[in-house]
Scaffold this motif. Structure first.
Motif, PDB file in Angstrom:
ATOM      1  N   LEU A 219       0.868  -1.225  -0.029  1.00  0.00           N
ATOM      2  CA  LEU A 219       0.171  -0.023   0.037  1.00  0.00           C
ATOM      3  C   LEU A 219       0.703   1.316   0.104  1.00  0.00           C
ATOM      4  N   LEU A 220       2.076   1.217   0.951  1.00  0.00           N
ATOM      5  CA  LEU A 220       2.938   2.307   0.851  1.00  0.00           C
ATOM      6  C   LEU A 220       3.559   2.427  -0.609  1.00  0.00           C
ATOM      7  N   SER A 221       3.882   1.250  -1.307  1.00  0.00           N
ATOM      8  CA  SER A 221       4.336   1.408  -2.613  1.00  0.00           C
ATOM      9  C   SER A 221       3.513   2.220  -3.634  1.00  0.00           C
ATOM     10  N   GLU A 222       2.096   1.797  -3.352  1.00  0.00           N
ATOM     11  CA  GLU A 222       1.222   2.472  -4.244  1.00  0.00           C
ATOM     12  C   GLU A 222       1.069   3.803  -4.071  1.00  0.00           C
ATOM     13  N   MET A 223       1.073   4.382  -2.728  1.00  0.00           N
ATOM     14  CA  MET A 223       1.036   5.784  -2.410  1.00  0.00           C
ATOM     15  C   MET A 223       2.191   6.544  -2.708  1.00  0.00           C
ATOM     16  N   THR A 224       3.293   6.094  -2.832  1.00  0.00           N
ATOM     17  CA  THR A 224       4.540   6.905  -2.889  1.00  0.00           C
ATOM     18  C   THR A 224       5.299   6.541  -4.444  1.00  0.00           C
ATOM     19  N   GLY A 225       4.866   5.416  -4.972  1.00  0.00           N
ATOM     20  CA  GLY A 225       5.348   5.106  -6.245  1.00  0.00           C
ATOM     21  C   GLY A 225       6.667   4.551  -6.377  1.00  0.00           C
ATOM     22  N   CYS A 226       7.171   4.355  -4.893  1.00  0.00           N
ATOM     23  CA  CYS A 226       8.543   3.784  -4.889  1.00  0.00           C
ATOM     24  C   CYS A 226       8.744   2.309  -5.296  1.00  0.00           C
ATOM     25  N   HIS A 227       9.508   1.722  -5.816  1.00  0.00           N
ATOM     26  CA  HIS A 227       9.849   0.560  -6.014  1.00  0.00           C
ATOM     27  C   HIS A 227      10.195  -0.310  -4.692  1.00  0.00           C
ATOM     28  N   ILE A 228       9.347  -1.091  -4.250  1.00  0.00           N
ATOM     29  CA  ILE A 228       9.331  -1.915  -3.026  1.00  0.00           C
ATOM     30  C   ILE A 228       9.794  -3.629  -3.567  1.00  0.00           C
ATOM     31  N   HIS A 229      10.746  -3.937  -2.984  1.00  0.00           N
ATOM     32  CA  HIS A 229      11.037  -5.238  -3.025  1.00  0.00           C
ATOM     33  C   HIS A 229      11.170  -6.006  -1.856  1.00  0.00           C
ATOM     34  N   ILE A 230       9.931  -7.154  -2.133  1.00  0.00           N
ATOM     35  CA  ILE A 230       9.684  -7.869  -0.974  1.00  0.00           C
ATOM     36  C   ILE A 230      10.586  -8.878  -0.671  1.00  0.00           C
ATOM     37  N   ALA A 231      11.398  -8.937   0.405  1.00  0.00           N
ATOM     38  CA  ALA A 231      12.613  -9.808   0.479  1.00  0.00           C
ATOM     39  C   ALA A 231      11.997 -11.070   0.927  1.00  0.00           C
ATOM     40  N   HIS A 232      12.819 -12.263   0.565  1.00  0.00           N
ATOM     41  CA  HIS A 232      12.324 -13.556   1.238  1.00  0.00           C
ATOM     42  C   HIS A 232      10.984 -13.791   1.508  1.00  0.00           C
ATOM     43  N   VAL A 233      10.147 -13.858   0.518  1.00  0.00           N
ATOM     44  CA  VAL A 233       8.597 -14.088   0.671  1.00  0.00           C
ATOM     45  C   VAL A 233       8.703 -15.600   0.871  1.00  0.00           C
ATOM     46  N   SER A 234       7.684 -15.978   1.905  1.00  0.00           N
ATOM     47  CA  SER A 234       7.621 -17.266   2.327  1.00  0.00           C
ATOM     48  C   SER A 234       6.088 -17.922   2.777  1.00  0.00           C
ATOM     49  N   SER A 235       5.159 -17.045   2.340  1.00  0.00           N
ATOM     50  CA  SER A 235       3.763 -17.502   2.682  1.00  0.00           C
ATOM     51  C   SER A 235       2.847 -17.248   1.484  1.00  0.00           C
ATOM     52  N   ALA A 236       1.843 -18.337   1.483  1.00  0.00           N
ATOM     53  CA  ALA A 236       1.061 -18.486   0.251  1.00  0.00           C
ATOM     54  C   ALA A 236       0.342 -17.000   0.090  1.00  0.00           C
ATOM     55  N   LYS A 237      -0.194 -16.665   1.115  1.00  0.00           N
ATOM     56  CA  LYS A 237      -0.957 -15.229   1.103  1.00  0.00           C
ATOM     57  C   LYS A 237      -0.014 -14.300   0.861  1.00  0.00           C
ATOM     58  N   ALA A 238       1.004 -14.045   1.235  1.00  0.00           N
ATOM     59  CA  ALA A 238       1.842 -13.062   0.735  1.00  0.00           C
ATOM     60  C   ALA A 238       2.178 -12.979  -1.015  1.00  0.00           C
ATOM     61  N   VAL A 239       2.282 -14.197  -1.311  1.00  0.00           N
ATOM     62  CA  VAL A 239       2.324 -14.548  -3.003  1.00  0.00           C
ATOM     63  C   VAL A 239       1.234 -13.945  -3.434  1.00  0.00           C
ATOM     64  N   GLU A 240       0.019 -14.345  -2.833  1.00  0.00           N
ATOM     65  CA  GLU A 240      -1.217 -13.722  -3.435  1.00  0.00           C
ATOM     66  C   GLU A 240      -1.236 -12.191  -3.438  1.00  0.00           C
ATOM     67  N   LEU A 241      -0.949 -11.823  -2.255  1.00  0.00           N
ATOM     68  CA  LEU A 241      -0.963 -10.094  -2.285  1.00  0.00           C
ATOM     69  C   LEU A 241      -0.100  -9.479  -3.313  1.00  0.00           C
ATOM     70  N   ILE A 242       0.994 -10.009  -3.434  1.00  0.00           N
ATOM     71  CA  ILE A 242       2.054  -9.417  -4.291  1.00  0.00           C
ATOM     72  C   ILE A 242       1.661  -9.484  -5.993  1.00  0.00           C
ATOM     73  N   ARG A 243       1.080 -10.782  -6.150  1.00  0.00           N
ATOM     74  CA  ARG A 243       0.261 -11.247  -7.447  1.00  0.00           C
ATOM     75  C   ARG A 243      -0.897 -10.017  -7.678  1.00  0.00           C
ATOM     76  N   GLU A 244      -1.718  -9.858  -6.602  1.00  0.00           N
ATOM     77  CA  GLU A 244      -2.704  -8.711  -7.052  1.00  0.00           C
ATOM     78  C   GLU A 244      -2.132  -7.357  -7.092  1.00  0.00           C
ATOM     79  N   ALA A 245      -1.050  -6.973  -6.338  1.00  0.00           N
ATOM     80  CA  ALA A 245      -0.439  -5.530  -6.539  1.00  0.00           C
ATOM     81  C   ALA A 245       0.120  -5.468  -7.837  1.00  0.00           C
ATOM     82  N   LYS A 246       0.718  -6.686  -8.342  1.00  0.00           N
ATOM     83  CA  LYS A 246       1.391  -6.459  -9.657  1.00  0.00           C
ATOM     84  C   LYS A 246       0.343  -6.159 -10.875  1.00  0.00           C
ATOM     85  N   ALA A 247      -0.907  -6.988 -10.656  1.00  0.00           N
ATOM     86  CA  ALA A 247      -1.906  -6.936 -11.475  1.00  0.00           C
ATOM     87  C   ALA A 247      -2.598  -5.293 -11.583  1.00  0.00           C
TER      88      ALA A 247
END
Length: 429
Positions: A219-247
């Motif tokens: 959400l902060l990336s969406e707000m600021t436009g800054c490139h956020i890189h999520i380090a060492h993702v490990s959970s299924a839900k986090a992957v889903e959230l990132i997929r939705e954000a990329k869409a």
């Protein structure tokens, strides 16, 4: 000296190249790619039946220097990288002192010049002393060549501070690498919270702690436009959230460690500290979601999060051991075993994830084989079986979750700026 790598299968996905041929290297640069080369007066390496690819790039490691040289140092860490087919690493800022100012940053670069076996990019801290209260000297470190900014190892608890840091990083055209684990939920835990941790009687780190942190910072990336890189993702839900954000075209990317692709929390039942890391190894459902995220492009890179500790620090009861493992020498083999041999990934896709994409994300040279470019190359034997023993690795840390396991695939030659730094498992520098 001219070096010719002959008869290999050239895997160069950035140029959509996958063909048998020779590569000629001279004066540290690639002279020619493909075809049959003249070998007169040259050192020749016969790569028949092997893959020849751009050198691997690990965008998330901890070389521990300055101040923690008992765990690892720039020389041993880059030796380990060379042994694993990695020609460039990006080292994190959680050293002692923290890499939060230009003076420390320059000192790390000096040490790399003195004793680095492979190339090293340096990531500066986001905040002073990783405390999440005062901005680091981001502008000065950017001017010195900082690849990105991160308080890795620490979650930035203040959303407002994270917003301001991201705004500043965006002005500097640098990405923020985010250790996304809410400390209020996770700091008291030792492994993934779930059926296995309950059965073991070990306090867990819930996946929701990661998911909440990921959601906030997307959400902060969406707000600021800054490139956020999520380090060492490990959970299924986090992957889903990132997929939705990329869409939604949020400026976000992410990475996964090779060990999170290989292991699940079921492997921790013997309370072995070699499996203790943050974020923790999670469930089989999470592991499958990570692999699916690599398949569909949600996850951009495979990294090691190489985080070695002194052997006496890890050789303690599970709950007392620090988080982190050594991974530079097992990452490629683990990824080949899980993804290529067991899940149908092509070698081209693996090189995208371990070389092409990390080079693009860090904004560094590499990830492609082309005439005139620096000769940073790895030769891979995809079918070479080998058994991992910690005491045979170049890293200072003897503790590895792969201890005694047989992996399939290994780097057999590593070339940095035209110089062979590893051949048939032996590091030459």
């Amino acid at each position: 000296m001219k070096l010719v790598i002959k008869n290999g299968i050239i895997v160069n996905p950035a140029r959509k190249q996958h063909e048998k041929g020779d590569i000629v290297i001279e004066n540290g640069k690639i002279l020619s790619i493909g075809g049959t080369a003249d070998t007169e007066g040259a050192e020749v390496y016969d790569a028949n039946g092997l893959f020849v690819a751009p050198g691997l790039i690990d965008m998330h490691v901890h070389l521990r220097e300055p101040g923690q040289e008992a765990k690892e140092d720039i020389h041993t860490g880059t030796q380990a990288a060379g042994a694993g087919g990695i020609t460039r690493v990006a080292t994190m800022a959680n050293t002692k002192p923290v890499i939060d100012n230009a003076a420390v940053f320059r000192d790390v670069l000096r040490r790399v010049d003195e004793c680095g076996v492979v190339k090293v990019s340096v990531i500066g801290a986001l905040s002073k002393n990783l405390e999440g209260k005062q901005l680091s000297e981001m502008g000065d470190m950017a001017a010195e060549g900082a690849a990105a900014f991160s308080d890795d190892g620490h979650y930035v608890e203040s959303a407002n501070f994270m917003r301001r840091a991201m705004e500043y990083a965006d002005m500097l055209h640098k990405m923020v690498i985010d250790h996304a684990e809410d400390a209020t939920m996770c700091s008291g835990g030792f492994m993934n919270e779930g059926k296995v941790s309950y059965a073991m009687g070990v306090t867990g780190r819930p996946a929701a702690g990661e998911d909440i942190a990921v959601a906030r910072d997307l959400l902060l990336s969406e707000m600021t436009g800054c490139h956020i890189h999520i380090a060492h993702v490990s959970s299924a839900k986090a992957v889903e959230l990132i997929r939705e954000a990329k869409a939604k075209h949020v400026n976000c990317t992410t990475e996964v460690t090779s060990q999170h692709l290989y292991f699940t929390d079921e492997w921790l039942k013997n309370y072995e500290s070699s499996f203790k890391m943050a974020p923790p190894i999670r469930t089989e459902d999470d592991r499958k979601a990570l692999i699916e995220g690599l398949k569909d492009g949600t996850i951009d890179a495979i990294i090691t999060d190489h985080a070695p500790h002194c052997n006496e620090e890890k050789d303690v009861p599970f709950n007392c051991a620090p988080n982190g493992i050594a991974g530079l020498e097992t990452s490629l083999a683990s990824a080949l075993t899980v993804l290529c041999h067991n899940n149908g990934f092509t070698i081209d896709r693996l090189i995208e994830l371990m070389s092409v994409n990390p080079a693009r994300l860090l904004g560094v040279e590499g990830g492609v084989l082309e005439e005139g470019a620096a000769a940073d190359i790895v030769v891979i034997d995809p079918d070479k079986e080998w058994t991992v023993h910690g005491n045979e690795l170049y890293t200072k840390s003897l503790f590895t979750p792969y201890e005694g396991l047989t992996l399939k695939g290994r780097a057999v030659l590593t070339v940095v700026d035209g110089e062979i730094v590893m051949k048939e498992g032996k590091v030459l520098k």
